[in-house]
Design an enzyme around this catalytic site. Structure first.
Site, PDB file in Angstrom:
ATOM      1  N   GLY A 182      39.465   0.121  15.364  1.00  0.00           N
ATOM      2  CA  GLY A 182      38.548  -0.835  14.746  1.00  0.00           C
ATOM      3  C   GLY A 182      39.415  -1.762  13.917  1.00  0.00           C
ATOM      4  CG  HIS A 183      42.455  -3.442  15.240  1.00  0.00           C
ATOM      5  ND1 HIS A 183      43.430  -3.703  16.169  1.00  0.00           N
ATOM      6  CD2 HIS A 183      42.560  -2.113  14.958  1.00  0.00           C
ATOM      7  CE1 HIS A 183      44.086  -2.585  16.432  1.00  0.00           C
ATOM      8  NE2 HIS A 183      43.572  -1.601  15.719  1.00  0.00           N
ATOM      9  CE  LYS A 197      46.402  -0.556  13.789  1.00  0.00           C
ATOM     10  NZ  LYS A 197      46.000   0.315  12.670  1.00  0.00           N
ATOM     11  CB  ALA A 226      36.615  -0.652  11.270  1.00  0.00           C
ATOM     12  CG  ASP A 279      41.578   2.653   9.770  1.00  0.00           C
ATOM     13  OD1 ASP A 279      41.365   2.001  10.801  1.00  0.00           O
ATOM     14  OD2 ASP A 279      41.101   3.790   9.564  1.00  0.00           O
ATOM     15  CD  GLN A 287      44.459   4.461  18.130  1.00  0.00           C
ATOM     16  OE1 GLN A 287      45.230   4.296  19.056  1.00  0.00           O
ATOM     17  NE2 GLN A 287      43.262   3.922  18.104  1.00  0.00           N
TER      18      GLN A 287
END
Ligand code: GDP
Ligand code: IMO
Ligand code: MG
Length: 425
Positions: free
Chosen positions: A40-41, A16, A300, A13, A225
């Protein structure tokens, strides 16, 4: 330009997604090489927010090839939902610009059930997984009983493999975890619509990348990650189930290691972690609250509150050593505005010694004491600043100190979630 590996240098988080989106215009293909929909990006463009779990964060740029490499584990149902959600947001997905490796492993309903049953059964030592079936899917890959994307187009084979896998899973579910067994036909029925939808997207991703390079295009490898969640090098056992280090970009997408030119480490200006596990610079106090609230630190994928603390250069030093970080993209600097004093952890005290890298023993990180230096903060809001010169002097000093300690240049400074809230140096 060159091929770029994007990695999260902390516990995930770091931002990225934003940086992948930002660098995509110069790139021909963006490929995910590990992890799955535990990621979750978030990408924010013109006020619209997009959360990507499996599809590379370059997808918002037309004409970019987005790929899921062999090293990824993907839930076919979640992937279809993500494709539909993007289409609703005005980003249609088609096989000419999105492809899934035949060799990528598929997360099955029983992987999710097992992941959740295993976590629920633990009294202590819970990892705090995302519950998305990531670990059990990688276990099946290693046990050589996994289901790969290529199997989705052969229903008879799919049914047979599900049946075989369930013999073992149902024994665990019933006798160890006391939960209901799964029925192979029901599992097949649950994934079949997704399998059919994904069939046209299956491809030889390694060849697609080779073709792209042959035409003079550059590749971006999108890590998921963070380095300290790496299965080997992270804070084991509080880690994810894949190698997150830059070297895995080659194995996880099917390119030669010599194709990895630059490694951009994404570094949040402070530290966060979701889930359990040691976190030496965690601030269970007002400062931590401030970062959590101002940084809007919620996962996210699971919506969980992220734990927050000061920047940890031991963590960053280790990521640099493991990944060969050539550039740093420093994110969320805006969140630090308003803090009178900033703390940077430069080393740990461990068993009476001062150490520069994380201890090697299991859970050693839980027994270190951070050594801090302090720097004066700044009060000005910086979220609308787009040039280096306009940054407050103390913000420049903070960045300069990070460069000094990390032995890498901070080439990108992010001061807000939006694409334009970025300073390129
Ligand atoms: P990823 O998993 O590394 O892609 O990061 P996430 O998307 O899970 O979390 C980063 C969060 O911070 C997202 O909500 C982004 O929109 C947001 N973000 C990214 N860069 C910045 C920044 O510079 N400032 C602020 N305030 N938010 C940012
Ligand atoms: P992105 O790509 C932050 C964490 C989970 C848990 C541990 C193991 O958005 O940075 P898993 O479900 O992988 O078996 O959970 O890893 N985790 C993440 N933390 N960001 C992520 O992804 C994460 N993906 C997994 O919270 O502690
Ligand atoms: Mg994330």
């Amino acid at each position: 330009m060159s091929n770029i590996v994007i990695i999260g240098a902390q516990w995930g988080d770091e931002g990225k997604g934003k940086i992948v989106d930002l660098l995509s215009p110069e790139i021909a293909a963006i490929v995910r090489f590990q992890g799955g929909n535990n990621a979750g990006h978030t990408v924010k463009v013109k006020g619209q927010q997009y959360i990507l779990h499996l599809i590379p964060s370059g997808i918002l740029h037309e004409g970019k090839l987005c790929l899921i490499g062999n090293g990824v584990v993907a839930d076919p149902v979640v992937l279809c939902q993500e494709m539909e959600a993007l289409a609703t947001q005005g980003v249609p997905i088609s096989p000419d610009r999105f492809k899934i490796s035949y060799k990528a492993h598929m997360i099955m309903p029983y992987h999710k059930v097992l992941d959740q049953a295993r976590e629920a059964s633990k009294k202590d030592g819970k990892i705090g997984t995302t519950g998305r079936g990531i670990g059990p899917c990688y276990e099946d890959k290693a046990a050589r009983i996994g289901i790969r994307a290529a199997d989705l187009v052969d229903t008879a084979l799919l049914r047979e493999k599900i049946g075989k896998a369930l013999q073992e899973k149902n024994a665990l579910l019933q006798y160890l975890y006391g939960s209901a067994p799964l029925d192979a036909d029901a599992v097949l029925a649950e994934i079949l619509p997704a399998a059919q939808k994904l069939a046209p997207y299956l491809a030889d991703v390694s060849s697609a990348l080779q073709d792209c390079v042959a035409k003079g295009g550059n590749i971006m490898f999108e890590g998921a990650q963070g380095i300290h969640l790496d299965i080997d090098h992270g804070t084991y056992p509080f880690v994810t189930s894949s190698n997150t280090v830059a070297g895995n970009a080659a194995a996880g997408s099917g390119v030669a290691p010599s194709a990895l030119d630059r490694v951009v480490g994404i570094v949040k200006a402070y530290t966060t972690r979701v889930g359990a596990g040691p976190f030496p610079t965690e601030q269970l106090n007002e400062a931590g609250e401030y970062l959590q609230q101002k940084g809007f630190e919620f996962g996210a994928t699971t919506g969980r509150k992220r734990r927050c603390g000061w920047l940890d250069m031991v963590v960053l030093r280790e990521s640099s050593r493991l990944c060969g970080i050539t550039d740093i993209a420093l994110t969320k600097l805006d969140v630090l505005s308003g803090l009178e004093t900033l703390h940077i952890c430069t080393a740990y005290e461990y068993k009476g010694q001062r150490i520069q890298y994380p201890p090697q023993l299991e859970n050693g990180m839980a027994h270190v004491t951070p050594v801090y230096e302090t720097m004066p903060g700044w009060n000005e809001s910086i979220e609308n600043i787009t040039t280096w010169d306009a940054l407050p002097e103390n913000a420049k000093r903070y960045i300069a100190r990070i460069e000094e300690l990390a032995h890498a240049p901070v080439s990108i400074v992010s001061v807000g979630p939006g694409r334009e809230q970025t300073i390129l140096r």
